[in-house]
Design a protein around this motif. Structure first.
Motif, short mmCIF file in Angstrom:
data_model
loop_
_atom_site.label_atom_id
_atom_site.label_comp_id
_atom_site.label_asym_id
_atom_site.label_seq_id
_atom_site.Cartn_x
_atom_site.Cartn_y
_atom_site.Cartn_z
N LEU A 1 0.83 -1.20 0.00
CA LEU A 1 0.00 0.00 0.00
C LEU A 1 0.87 1.26 0.00
CD1 LEU A 1 -2.79 1.31 0.19
CD2 LEU A 1 -2.63 1.11 2.68
N PHE A 2 1.87 1.31 0.85
CA PHE A 2 2.78 2.47 0.87
C PHE A 2 3.56 2.57 -0.45
CE2 PHE A 2 2.96 1.80 5.71
CZ PHE A 2 1.82 2.58 5.87
N TYR A 3 3.94 1.45 -0.96
CA TYR A 3 4.68 1.38 -2.24
C TYR A 3 3.87 2.02 -3.36
CZ TYR A 3 7.33 -0.88 -6.06
OH TYR A 3 8.07 -1.13 -7.19
N SER A 4 2.56 1.74 -3.37
CA SER A 4 1.70 2.24 -4.44
C SER A 4 1.46 3.75 -4.35
CB SER A 4 0.34 1.52 -4.40
OG SER A 4 -0.38 1.87 -3.23
N LEU A 5 1.80 4.35 -3.22
CA LEU A 5 1.57 5.78 -3.03
C LEU A 5 2.86 6.61 -3.14
CD1 LEU A 5 -0.93 5.61 -0.04
CD2 LEU A 5 -1.47 6.06 -2.43
N LYS A 6 3.93 5.98 -3.60
CA LYS A 6 5.21 6.66 -3.72
C LYS A 6 5.53 7.01 -5.17
CE LYS A 6 7.46 4.51 0.30
NZ LYS A 6 8.62 3.71 0.76
N THR A 7 6.44 7.94 -5.33
CA THR A 7 6.98 8.23 -6.65
C THR A 7 8.12 7.27 -6.95
OG1 THR A 7 8.60 9.80 -5.76
CG2 THR A 7 6.41 10.67 -6.36
N ASN A 8 8.56 7.24 -8.21
CA ASN A 8 9.68 6.38 -8.57
C ASN A 8 10.94 6.74 -7.79
OD1 ASN A 8 8.29 4.80 -10.34
ND2 ASN A 8 9.51 5.31 -12.14
N GLU A 9 11.14 8.03 -7.55
CA GLU A 9 12.33 8.46 -6.83
C GLU A 9 12.33 7.94 -5.39
OE1 GLU A 9 10.41 10.38 -8.63
OE2 GLU A 9 11.75 10.74 -10.34
N GLU A 10 11.17 8.00 -4.74
CA GLU A 10 11.08 7.50 -3.37
C GLU A 10 11.27 5.99 -3.31
OE1 GLU A 10 8.04 10.21 -0.91
OE2 GLU A 10 7.14 9.33 -2.70
N ILE A 11 10.77 5.30 -4.32
CA ILE A 11 10.89 3.84 -4.33
C ILE A 11 12.34 3.42 -4.57
CG2 ILE A 11 10.25 1.76 -5.60
CD1 ILE A 11 7.53 3.09 -6.13
N LEU A 12 13.05 4.15 -5.41
CA LEU A 12 14.41 3.77 -5.79
C LEU A 12 15.49 4.31 -4.85
CD1 LEU A 12 14.11 4.23 -9.67
CD2 LEU A 12 14.06 2.09 -8.37
N ASP A 13 15.10 5.08 -3.86
CA ASP A 13 16.13 5.64 -2.97
C ASP A 13 16.63 4.65 -1.93
OD1 ASP A 13 14.13 5.46 -1.10
OD2 ASP A 13 14.02 7.60 -0.67
N GLY A 14 16.03 3.45 -1.91
CA GLY A 14 16.53 2.40 -1.03
C GLY A 14 15.91 2.37 0.34
N ARG A 15 15.03 3.29 0.68
CA ARG A 15 14.40 3.30 2.00
C ARG A 15 13.08 2.53 1.93
NH1 ARG A 15 13.83 9.32 3.80
NH2 ARG A 15 13.13 9.50 1.63
N PHE A 16 13.16 1.24 2.14
CA PHE A 16 12.00 0.37 1.95
C PHE A 16 10.95 0.55 3.05
CE2 PHE A 16 15.56 -1.84 -0.09
CZ PHE A 16 15.05 -1.99 -1.36
N PHE A 17 11.35 1.03 4.21
CA PHE A 17 10.43 1.11 5.34
C PHE A 17 9.87 2.52 5.54
CE2 PHE A 17 13.53 -2.22 6.20
CZ PHE A 17 12.70 -3.31 6.38
N SER A 18 10.17 3.42 4.62
CA SER A 18 9.73 4.81 4.79
C SER A 18 8.31 5.00 4.27
CB SER A 18 10.68 5.75 4.04
OG SER A 18 10.63 5.48 2.65
N LEU A 19 7.63 5.99 4.85
CA LEU A 19 6.30 6.36 4.38
C LEU A 19 6.44 7.32 3.20
CD1 LEU A 19 4.53 7.01 7.81
CD2 LEU A 19 4.40 4.97 6.38
N PRO A 20 5.42 7.38 2.33
CA PRO A 20 5.49 8.34 1.21
C PRO A 20 5.47 9.78 1.72
CG PRO A 20 3.32 7.30 1.33
CD PRO A 20 4.20 6.56 2.29
N ASN A 21 6.28 10.62 1.12
CA ASN A 21 6.30 12.04 1.52
C ASN A 21 4.97 12.71 1.25
OD1 ASN A 21 9.01 11.85 2.32
ND2 ASN A 21 9.73 12.22 0.23
N ALA A 22 4.44 12.48 0.07
CA ALA A 22 3.11 12.97 -0.31
C ALA A 22 2.41 11.85 -1.07
CB ALA A 22 3.22 14.22 -1.17
N PRO A 23 1.31 11.33 -0.55
CA PRO A 23 0.64 10.20 -1.22
C PRO A 23 0.32 10.51 -2.68
CG PRO A 23 -0.31 10.58 0.94
CD PRO A 23 0.62 11.73 0.68
N GLN A 24 0.74 9.62 -3.56
CA GLN A 24 0.53 9.80 -5.00
C GLN A 24 -0.74 9.03 -5.43
OE1 GLN A 24 2.74 11.83 -6.78
NE2 GLN A 24 3.52 12.22 -4.70
#
Length: 274
Positions: A28-51
């Motif tokens: 669910l968190f993965y689906s609300l992230k941008t490509n940059e947030e997903i590729l930055d390596g922080r797998f346990f982080s919340l999305p900065n702004a839900p997409q």
């Protein structure tokens, strides 16, 4: 000591809960992230702004409704056929006294041991020769074949525990075998039938190998194919893939959430009656 034992029990229960829920929350968190947030390596982080636009793009660009309708058609027809065939076979094996009943049951149990991947090549040759390759029928037939053995196993175990006096009284009153099966056995066997329906639905809904092998037409593809819409030669839209996976898993999650009690009830019904 009592508190320690309770703590151990709670810990043992917490481990499967966390391991089962975490992948869903992560997706669910993965689906609300941008490509940059997903590729930055922080797998346990919340999305900065839900997409939330990821879901809109996944719905529109992923042909969600078309793939969803194909999956519903294939899964629905498979479930109906599996219930009809397995219930009749289970009734014949568990309630009739005939010479080859044990042999037939053994054949169905052997069918549970055959891996689906081992049948891809022979099935493709057969379907090509009978001209049903690249049709929904080429998916429905193998799905029925692979889902029926476990269904027969579940239903026959339950039907063996049904008191024979019920059928005997109906037979004395003049009811035929078909009438007994339709009016007595089927209504009593609703719990294990619900279990068979749910297990078949979960298995077929997410199946990809047979669908990828036998289906090449875009208009016939099922829901798992929608993921590849967002994979191009030079880029991958990970956020849209996550959103599409969430939408694809949502029907399974909802059905299992509302009917999970039926699964447990159906699985233990035969053991309790037997």
């Amino acid at each position: 000591m009592l508190k320690f034992k309770k703590g151990v029990v709670y810990l043992l229960f917490a481990i499967p809960v966390v391991t089962q829920l975490y992948p869903l929350l992560w997706l669910l968190f993965y689906s609300l992230k941008t490509n940059e947030e997903i590729l930055d390596g922080r797998f346990f982080s919340l999305p900065n702004a839900p997409q939330w636009q990821n879901y809109k793009e996944a719905y529109e660009a992923g042909n969600y409704l078309k793939y969803l309708s194909n999956s519903v058609l294939v899964t629905g027809v498979t479930m109906i056929c599996v219930i009809l065939l397995s219930s009749m076979v289970a009734y014949a094996i568990s309630r009739f006294r005939w010479k080859y009943g044990t042999v037939v049951m053994t054949v169905f149990l052997m069918g549970m041991m055959i891996p689906m991947q081992a049948t891809l090549l022979p099935l493709m040759v057969i379907f090509k020769n009978v001209d049903i390759l690249n049709t929904h029928l080429s998916l429905i037939l193998p799905y029925i074949a692979f889902s029926t053995p476990i269904a027969v196993f579940i239903l026959s175990g339950f039907m063996k525990g049904i008191p024979p006096e019920i059928e005997e009284s109906a037979y004395i009153d003049g009811a035929s075998i078909y009438r007994i099966f339709r009016s007595i056995i089927v209504p009593v066997s609703i719990p294990p039938m619900m279990t068979v329906c749910i297990l078949t639905f979960i298995t077929i809904w997410n199946e990809y190998i047979l669908a990828a092998t036998f289906i090449s037409s875009e208009r016939l593809k099922t829901l798992p194919f929608g993921v590849y819409t967002f994979v191009s030669q030079y880029s991958v839209n990970y956020g849209n893939i996550g959103a599409f996976l969430v939408m694809g898993a949502l029907p399974v999650i909802l059905i299992y959430f509302f009917l999970s009690g039926q699964i447990t009830k159906g699985m233990v019904a035969g053991a309790v009656k037997g």
